[in-house]
Design an enzyme around this catalytic site. Structure first.
Site, mmCIF file in Angstrom:
data_model
loop_
_atom_site.group_PDB
_atom_site.id
_atom_site.type_symbol
_atom_site.label_atom_id
_atom_site.label_comp_id
_atom_site.label_asym_id
_atom_site.label_seq_id
_atom_site.Cartn_x
_atom_site.Cartn_y
_atom_site.Cartn_z
ATOM 1 N N HIS A 1 0.817 -1.226 0.000
ATOM 2 C CA HIS A 1 0.000 0.000 0.000
ATOM 3 C C HIS A 1 0.847 1.271 0.000
ATOM 4 O O HIS A 1 0.367 2.345 0.391
ATOM 5 C CB HIS A 1 -0.955 0.018 1.199
ATOM 6 N N HIS B 1 -6.358 -3.570 -11.547
ATOM 7 C CA HIS B 1 -6.817 -3.277 -10.183
ATOM 8 C C HIS B 1 -8.338 -3.177 -10.192
ATOM 9 O O HIS B 1 -8.934 -2.621 -11.115
ATOM 10 C CB HIS B 1 -6.208 -1.936 -9.751
#
Length: 377
Positions: free
Chosen positions: A185, A285
């Site tokens: 992340h 994604h």
């Protein structure tokens, strides 16, 4: 054929759908949303919609160029997400008008089924292995896990050891025949990312996502060269221009354009083509809903250097279209069959969409370090 209306629908848990109507009755659906900022994205969709009414929806490239280049300011998450959802809907209309799935308009299918990976984001030492085993029991042979949050950009050795122990425990729990990826992340500095990657090398991960933030390809390349790890990035990059440095520097081996952020179906196909010249793969994604998934499956069907499709794994399976599409997607043996219906290959139940309307809008969680400073989400 002319566009007559552009309508939007906020859908729980955090999705925004757009429906574009035409004077022939053919309609198209897309998913334009910036997570946490759905209302501002919606405003952009309607402002762009004012330019679309009266236009031929089949002129997809022309309208994309008009929306992207015609307003002087270009790019960024909000503008590109609005364009992305609109573009998905335009392709949906075009495919329906011609009676073919969108991937047939991009050269036809190169595969018959699309491999999926499931989220398994339990970060507790006890829960992470069990959650991973549960995903495998549902038929997946690929999962993605995450690092803990909040996470210091430069964690102590003790914290890194604990993270590594959990990741290695997940690998042991699922065995060598299941691919495991991990999402950092972008929470770590390069030195810390390198230190953690070295600790988890025995896990032989499918990829390591966003070990550092993507806006500095040199830092990403430094991590790759120091570790030899297979890196992935791209969910926070927009358009082929935003991906250019990462592609040309070869800082990542797997690119993750988001069909609802990066510019839509055409732009993702162009990003994939550029990546193909550097022997890079794409793994789109998708933490969103069934329309975003439908767009991703069309790209997966026609893109040679496709690797795997993200699946957010919502408990009620609404991300697969359960309760929203007349025929939801089905995952069998970790794959979804290539869509064969016209357009995006889906039929949206408008009454169900309205029934699932958001009552409160999702906001990105705000994380804090122990000293009260802002932590990266």
């Amino acid at each position: 054929m002319r566009i007559t209306a552009v309508e939007t629908y906020h859908v729980a848990p955090r999705w925004l759908f757009v429906r574009i109507g035409t004077d022939t009755g053919v309609e198209g659906w897309g998913e334009p949303v910036v997570e946490g900022y759905s209302r501002s994205t919606e405003t952009l969709v309607h402002e762009m919609g004012e330019l679309l009414v009266g236009e031929d929806p089949r002129r997809v490239e022309h309208l994309w160029q008009a929306l992207y280049r015609g307003s002087y300011y270009r790019g960024g998450p909000h503008i590109m997400s609005a364009i992305s959802g609109i573009e998905q809907a335009l392709w949906d209309i075009t495919g329906k008008a011609l009676g073919v799935p969108v991937h047939e308009l991009f050269g036809g299918a190169v595969r018959d089924r699309i491999r999926m990976y499931a989220h398994s984001m339990d970060v507790t030492p006890e829960g992470a292995p069990a959650a991973a085993r549960a995903a495998v029991a549902r038929g997946f042979d690929a999962i993605k896990i995450g690092v803990s949050a909040p996470m210091s950009p430069m964690p102590t050795a003790r914290v890194l050891d604990a993270e590594a122990a959990r990741i290695l425990a997940v690998r042991e729990a699922v065995g060598p025949d299941v691919d495991v990826a991990i999402d950092f992340h972008g929470r770590l500095l390069p030195d810390a990312a390198i230190a953690l990657i070295r600790r988890i090398e025995p896990a032989e991960l499918l990829f390591i996502e966003e070990p550092v933030l993507p806006e500095n390809p040199a830092a990403l390349l430094r991590v790759q060269q120091a570790t030899g790890a297979r890196l992935a990035t791209g969910e926070r990059l927009f358009t082929r221009w935003g991906f250019r440095e990462v592609i040309e520097s070869q800082a990542a081996q797997i690119l993750q354009p988001d069909l609802s952020h990066a510019g839509g179906i055409s732009e993702t196909r162009r990003i994939a083509a550029a990546a193909e010249t550097y022997y890079q793969l794409i793994a789109p994604h998708n933490p969103l809903g069934p329309i975003s998934l439908a767009a991703g499956l069309q790209i997966a069907a026609c893109t040679p250097n496709f690797l795997i499709q993200e699946h957010p794994t919502v408990a009620d399976r609404s991300d697969l279209g359960v309760g929203l599409l007349t025929t939801p997607f089905e995952i069998e043996d970790g794959h979804i069959a290539r869509p064969t219906g016209p357009g995006l290959g889906i039929e949206v139940d408008l009454d169900a969409v309205r029934a699932r309307a958001l009552t409160t809008h999702w906001r990105t969680p705000q994380l804090r370090h122990p000293d009260g400073s802002v932590a990266d989400w």
